[in-house]
Scaffold this active site. Structure first.
Site, PDB file in Angstrom:
ATOM      1  N   ASN A  41      -5.389 -11.610   6.508  1.00 46.86           N
ATOM      2  CA  ASN A  41      -6.789 -11.205   6.680  1.00 46.86           C
ATOM      3  C   ASN A  41      -7.534 -11.444   5.378  1.00 46.86           C
ATOM      4  O   ASN A  41      -7.213 -10.824   4.370  1.00 46.86           O
ATOM      5  CB  ASN A  41      -6.880  -9.725   7.045  1.00 46.86           C
ATOM      6  CG  ASN A  41      -6.333  -9.460   8.431  1.00 46.86           C
ATOM      7  OD1 ASN A  41      -6.680 -10.132   9.394  1.00 46.86           O
ATOM      8  ND2 ASN A  41      -5.441  -8.485   8.543  1.00 46.86           N
ATOM      9  N   CYS A  57      -3.644   1.819  -5.456  1.00 42.96           N
ATOM     10  CA  CYS A  57      -2.230   1.467  -5.282  1.00 42.96           C
ATOM     11  C   CYS A  57      -1.708   0.890  -6.592  1.00 42.96           C
ATOM     12  O   CYS A  57      -2.458   0.291  -7.352  1.00 42.96           O
ATOM     13  CB  CYS A  57      -2.100   0.424  -4.169  1.00 42.96           C
ATOM     14  SG  CYS A  57      -0.400   0.148  -3.611  1.00 42.96           S
ATOM     15  N   CYS A  87      -5.537  -5.074   8.311  1.00 43.41           N
ATOM     16  CA  CYS A  87      -4.499  -4.872   7.296  1.00 43.41           C
ATOM     17  C   CYS A  87      -4.879  -5.523   5.987  1.00 43.41           C
ATOM     18  O   CYS A  87      -5.260  -6.684   5.948  1.00 43.41           O
ATOM     19  CB  CYS A  87      -3.189  -5.513   7.721  1.00 43.41           C
ATOM     20  SG  CYS A  87      -2.553  -4.912   9.245  1.00 43.41           S
ATOM     21  N   CYS A 113       0.022  -6.268  -4.869  1.00 45.56           N
ATOM     22  CA  CYS A 113       0.405  -7.412  -4.030  1.00 45.56           C
ATOM     23  C   CYS A 113      -0.776  -8.380  -4.001  1.00 45.56           C
ATOM     24  O   CYS A 113      -1.922  -7.965  -3.831  1.00 45.56           O
ATOM     25  CB  CYS A 113       0.748  -6.951  -2.614  1.00 45.56           C
ATOM     26  SG  CYS A 113       2.144  -5.806  -2.572  1.00 45.56           S
ATOM     27  N   SER A 154       5.283   2.240   6.512  1.00 51.79           N
ATOM     28  CA  SER A 154       5.419   0.883   5.983  1.00 51.79           C
ATOM     29  C   SER A 154       5.584   0.936   4.474  1.00 51.79           C
ATOM     30  O   SER A 154       4.823   1.601   3.780  1.00 51.79           O
ATOM     31  CB  SER A 154       4.174   0.070   6.351  1.00 51.79           C
ATOM     32  OG  SER A 154       4.276  -1.249   5.847  1.00 51.79           O
ATOM     33  N   GLU A 159      -9.651   5.216   2.988  1.00 49.99           N
ATOM     34  CA  GLU A 159     -10.065   4.843   4.333  1.00 49.99           C
ATOM     35  C   GLU A 159      -8.964   5.149   5.342  1.00 49.99           C
ATOM     36  O   GLU A 159      -7.782   5.044   5.036  1.00 49.99           O
ATOM     37  CB  GLU A 159     -10.409   3.348   4.370  1.00 49.99           C
ATOM     38  CG  GLU A 159     -11.636   3.051   3.512  1.00 49.99           C
ATOM     39  CD  GLU A 159     -12.081   1.596   3.581  1.00 49.99           C
ATOM     40  OE1 GLU A 159     -13.298   1.393   3.755  1.00 49.99           O
ATOM     41  OE2 GLU A 159     -11.257   0.686   3.469  1.00 49.99           O
ATOM     42  N   CYS A 206      -3.407  -8.520  -1.061  1.00 51.24           N
ATOM     43  CA  CYS A 206      -3.921  -7.246  -0.530  1.00 51.24           C
ATOM     44  C   CYS A 206      -5.156  -6.800  -1.295  1.00 51.24           C
ATOM     45  O   CYS A 206      -5.160  -6.746  -2.523  1.00 51.24           O
ATOM     46  CB  CYS A 206      -2.828  -6.183  -0.623  1.00 51.24           C
ATOM     47  SG  CYS A 206      -3.353  -4.574  -0.014  1.00 51.24           S
ATOM     48  N   CYS A 231      -4.237   4.659  11.484  1.00 50.12           N
ATOM     49  CA  CYS A 231      -3.652   4.107  10.262  1.00 50.12           C
ATOM     50  C   CYS A 231      -4.127   4.972   9.093  1.00 50.12           C
ATOM     51  O   CYS A 231      -5.321   5.108   8.848  1.00 50.12           O
ATOM     52  CB  CYS A 231      -4.108   2.654  10.110  1.00 50.12           C
ATOM     53  SG  CYS A 231      -3.508   1.878   8.608  1.00 50.12           S
ATOM     54  N   SER A 276       7.483  -4.499   4.289  1.00 47.46           N
ATOM     55  CA  SER A 276       6.591  -5.630   4.014  1.00 47.46           C
ATOM     56  C   SER A 276       7.383  -6.696   3.265  1.00 47.46           C
ATOM     57  O   SER A 276       7.456  -6.674   2.047  1.00 47.46           O
ATOM     58  CB  SER A 276       5.411  -5.154   3.158  1.00 47.46           C
ATOM     59  OG  SER A 276       4.639  -4.250   3.907  1.00 47.46           O
ATOM     60  N   LEU A 277       7.965  -7.599   4.002  1.00 46.45           N
ATOM     61  CA  LEU A 277       8.874  -8.580   3.392  1.00 46.45           C
ATOM     62  C   LEU A 277       8.097  -9.764   2.801  1.00 46.45           C
ATOM     63  O   LEU A 277       8.169 -10.045   1.621  1.00 46.45           O
ATOM     64  CB  LEU A 277       9.878  -9.045   4.445  1.00 46.45           C
ATOM     65  CG  LEU A 277      11.113  -9.720   3.878  1.00 46.45           C
ATOM     66  CD1 LEU A 277      11.978  -8.745   3.095  1.00 46.45           C
ATOM     67  CD2 LEU A 277      11.931 -10.375   4.983  1.00 46.45           C
ATOM     68  N   HIS A 278       7.427 -10.491   3.661  1.00 41.57           N
ATOM     69  CA  HIS A 278       6.456 -11.527   3.272  1.00 41.57           C
ATOM     70  C   HIS A 278       6.997 -12.770   2.572  1.00 41.57           C
ATOM     71  O   HIS A 278       6.262 -13.736   2.392  1.00 41.57           O
ATOM     72  CB  HIS A 278       5.338 -10.950   2.397  1.00 41.57           C
ATOM     73  CG  HIS A 278       4.637  -9.776   2.978  1.00 41.57           C
ATOM     74  ND1 HIS A 278       4.371  -9.635   4.322  1.00 41.57           N
ATOM     75  CD2 HIS A 278       4.140  -8.645   2.402  1.00 41.57           C
ATOM     76  CE1 HIS A 278       3.747  -8.492   4.543  1.00 41.57           C
ATOM     77  NE2 HIS A 278       3.596  -7.866   3.397  1.00 41.57           N
ATOM     78  N   GLY A 321      -2.291   2.416  -0.320  1.00 45.72           N
ATOM     79  CA  GLY A 321      -1.236   3.060  -1.100  1.00 45.72           C
ATOM     80  C   GLY A 321       0.169   2.736  -0.631  1.00 45.72           C
ATOM     81  O   GLY A 321       0.365   2.128   0.418  1.00 45.72           O
ATOM     82  N   GLU A 322       1.131   3.139  -1.443  1.00 47.88           N
ATOM     83  CA  GLU A 322       2.548   2.944  -1.106  1.00 47.88           C
ATOM     84  C   GLU A 322       3.130   4.320  -0.789  1.00 47.88           C
ATOM     85  O   GLU A 322       3.355   5.135  -1.701  1.00 47.88           O
ATOM     86  CB  GLU A 322       3.271   2.284  -2.289  1.00 47.88           C
ATOM     87  CG  GLU A 322       4.788   2.288  -2.198  1.00 47.88           C
ATOM     88  CD  GLU A 322       5.348   1.766  -0.863  1.00 47.88           C
ATOM     89  OE1 GLU A 322       4.999   0.649  -0.452  1.00 47.88           O
ATOM     90  OE2 GLU A 322       6.134   2.494  -0.235  1.00 47.88           O
TER      91      GLU A 322
HETATM   92  N1  SAH Z   1       2.262  -0.223   0.685  1.00 50.93           N
HETATM   93  C1  SAH Z   1       2.738  -0.287   2.020  1.00 50.93           C
HETATM   94  C2  SAH Z   1       1.698   0.060   3.081  1.00 50.93           C
HETATM   95  C3  SAH Z   1       0.309  -0.546   2.977  1.00 50.93           C
HETATM   96  S1  SAH Z   1       0.024  -2.189   3.469  1.00 50.93           S
HETATM   97  C4  SAH Z   1       3.330  -1.648   2.291  1.00 50.93           C
HETATM   98  O1  SAH Z   1       3.250  -2.507   1.427  1.00 50.93           O
HETATM   99  O2  SAH Z   1       3.921  -1.853   3.350  1.00 50.93           O
HETATM  100  C5  SAH Z   1       0.201  -2.360   5.178  1.00 50.93           C
HETATM  101  C6  SAH Z   1       0.565  -3.805   5.587  1.00 50.93           C
HETATM  102  O3  SAH Z   1      -0.562  -4.710   5.466  1.00 50.93           O
HETATM  103  C7  SAH Z   1       1.645  -4.376   4.689  1.00 50.93           C
HETATM  104  O4  SAH Z   1       2.595  -5.079   5.435  1.00 50.93           O
HETATM  105  C8  SAH Z   1       0.838  -5.322   3.826  1.00 50.93           C
HETATM  106  O5  SAH Z   1       1.659  -6.244   3.206  1.00 50.93           O
HETATM  107  C9  SAH Z   1      -0.139  -5.880   4.814  1.00 50.93           C
HETATM  108  N2  SAH Z   1      -1.270  -6.576   4.188  1.00 50.93           N
HETATM  109  C10 SAH Z   1      -1.786  -6.374   2.969  1.00 50.93           C
HETATM  110  N3  SAH Z   1      -2.827  -7.212   2.728  1.00 50.93           N
HETATM  111  C11 SAH Z   1      -2.973  -7.950   3.822  1.00 50.93           C
HETATM  112  C12 SAH Z   1      -3.907  -8.973   4.201  1.00 50.93           C
HETATM  113  N4  SAH Z   1      -4.865  -9.369   3.404  1.00 50.93           N
HETATM  114  N5  SAH Z   1      -3.765  -9.519   5.432  1.00 50.93           N
HETATM  115  C13 SAH Z   1      -2.801  -9.088   6.281  1.00 50.93           C
HETATM  116  N6  SAH Z   1      -1.925  -8.118   5.992  1.00 50.93           N
HETATM  117  C14 SAH Z   1      -1.992  -7.555   4.775  1.00 50.93           C
END
Ligand code: SAH
Length: 349
Positions: free
Chosen positions: A283, A97, A326, A101, A184, A77, A104, A90, A206-208, A152-153
Site C-alpha cells: 500500500n 514504532c 496496512c 520497516c 501480528s 489510529e 511502512c 485493527c 510479518s516475514l516479507h 506499533g509492535e
Molecule cells: N509490528 C507488527 C504489526 C503492525 S504492521 C508487524 O510488523 O507485524 C501490520 C502489517 O502490515 C504487517 O505485516 C506489516 O508488515 C504490514 N505493512 C506495513 N506497511 C505496509 C504497506 N505499506 N503496505 C502493505 N502492508 C504493510
C-alpha cells in the site's frame, strides 16, 4: 485513574465488569445494580474513560478509521473493516514504532510511547460506542474479530497488550474469543513463546523476505532475530497445529521480493511449519521507496505457493482512500526530548 481490571471472584466485581465491558456504561451513577454508596465511592476514585476521537473518516468501501487522542495528547489510529461474514477491528499497541520497516508509513514515525492496557481496550470500547453496539449482541456483531496490526509492535509492549487482550477475551467482558484474535509481529523472538502460552491467540508473522540479506534491509529487526531463529520460534509456537496455522504475511514489493524464485524459497522455508501465507499488495504512501507488484506477478507468486499446498490468499486493500490500509497509519504525535531515555527501556522485550 482509569478502571481496567475489576475482576471476580467477588460477585460485585463481576457486576462492575459487566456494566463496563458488556453494557458500555461510562457513568458509575448508572450502574444501578450496585449500591448508591458504592457507586459514589467508585466515582471518587476511578474513571471509565474513552479516548477522544480527533478525526473520524469513512472509506467508500465501508472501512472506518479513527484518529484517537489520549489524555496526554498523544494519538493513534484504529480501523474497522466490515466484511460480509465478520467485522474486524485493527488495534494499535504503541504511539509510533521502533522498527523502521522500510515499506511502512508508521515506521517513519519514531516511537513515542507504549499504550497502556486501558488505552488498548479503550480502542475497542470506543469502536463499540461509534458503531452503537452496547450491550454487545450475541449474534450479528459488527466487531467479531480483532487484529493487533495497527501502529506499533505488540510484542515490544507485551505486558500491556497481554493485560488488554485478557479483558477482550473474557466471557463476561468484551468476549471476543482467542480464535478470533490475531497478533501480528515482525518477529520479536523472545516474546513469541509467552504470547502463545499465556494468550493462545493466533499469530501472524510479518516475514516479507526469504533471505537475511533482504530482510535485514527491509525489516531491520531481522538483524537482531534472523530468519533461522524466527522460523524456529514459529515451529515451537505453543498451540500451533494444522487446524491453527501461523499466518506468514508477505508484502509484495515490485522487483524486490516478488520473483518465482522467491516464492519457491518461501515454500522451502515454511516446510514443516503449520503455515498459511497472506500476500499483501504494497500500500503506497507519500514518499514511499517502493512500488506495488503487478496483479499478474502476485497471481504467479500465489500460484507457486498454492501448487505446493500452501494457502495464499491475497489481502484486498481496504480503506486505501482514507489511508487506512496496512502500513498507512501514522499520527502526528511527536516524541518529546524528555522521553528519549525512557524509550530505550520501553522498547526492550
Ligand atoms: N509490528 C507488527 C504489526 C503492525 S504492521 C508487524 O510488523 O507485524 C501490520 C502489517 O502490515 C504487517 O505485516 C506489516 O508488515 C504490514 N505493512 C506495513 N506497511 C505496509 C504497506 N505499506 N503496505 C502493505 N502492508 C504493510
Amino acid at each position: 485513574m482509569p478502571i481496567i481490571s475489576l475482576r471476580r471472584p467477588h460477585p460485585r466485581a463481576a457486576r462492575r465488569f459487566s456494566w463496563i465491558y458488556h453494557r458500555g456504561a461510562t457513568d458509575f451513577g448508572r450502574m444501578t445494580s450496585l449500591s448508591k454508596a458504592f457507586r459514589a465511592r467508585l466515582a471518587e476514585h476511578y474513571t471509565v474513560g474513552r479516548p477522544e476521537v480527533a478525526v473520524a473518516q469513512a472509506s467508500a468501501d465501508g472501512t472506518a478509521k479513527w484518529l484517537l487522542r489520549f489524555a496526554d495528547g498523544q494519538e493513534v489510529e484504529s480501523v474497522h473493516i466490515p466484511e460480509e461474514d465478520r467485522g474486524t477491528l485493527c488495534v494499535s499497541s504503541q504511539v509510533g514504532c521502533t522498527l523502521t520497516c522500510r515499506f511502512c508509513h508508521t515506521g517513519t514515525q519514531r516511537l513515542v510511547r507504549n499504550l497502556g492496557p486501558a488505552e488498548i481496550v479503550g480502542q475497542v470500547m470506543l469502536a463499540r460506542d461509534q458503531l452503537g453496539e452496547w450491550p454487545a449482541p450475541a449474534e450479528g456483531r459488527q466487531i467479531t474479530n480483532l487484529v493487533m496490526m495497527g501502529m506499533g509492535e505488540p510484542l515490544y509492549n507485551y505486558d500491556n497488550v497481554a493485560q488488554a487482550l485478557k479483558i477482550v477475551m473474557d466471557g463476561e467482558g468484551i468476549s471476543i474469543s482467542k480464535r478470533r484474535i490475531t497478533l501480528s509481529t515482525a518477529g520479536v523472538v523472545p516474546a513469541m513463546r509467552r504470547c502463545g502460552a499465556e494468550l493462545g491467540v493466533n499469530l501472524a508473522v510479518s516475514l516479507h523476505a526469504v533471505t537475511d540479506e533482504l530482510r535485514d534491509r527491509i525489516v531491520p529487526l531481522n538483524r537482531k532475530y534472523p530468519l533461522g531463529e524466527l522460523l524456529a520460534a514459529c515451529r515451537d509456537y505453543p498451540g500451533v497445529h494444522n487446524a491453527r496455522r501461523i499466518t506468514f504475511e508477505y508484502i509484495m514489493l515490485k522487483d524486490v521480493n516478488d520473483s518465482p524464485a522467491d516464492a519457491r524459497e518461501l515454500v522451502r522455508l515454511l516446510k514443516g511449519i503449520p503455515a498459511k501465507t497472506n500476500l499483501i499488495p504494497f500500500n503506497p504512501w507519500p514518499g514511499a521507496p517502493f512500488e506495488p507488484s503487478t496483479p499478474k506477478t502476485i497471481d504467479r507468486f500465489a500460484q507457486i505457493l498454492n501448487d505446493a499446498g500452501l494457502s495464499a490468499p491475497v489481502r484486498t486493500p481496504r480503506g486505501q482512500d482514507i489511508m487506512a490500509a496496512c502500513g498507512q497509519l501514522k499520527s502526528a504525535s511527536l516524541r518529546r526530548r524528555k522521553t528519549r531515555e525512557r524509550e530505550t527501556e520501553l522498547s526492550a522485550p
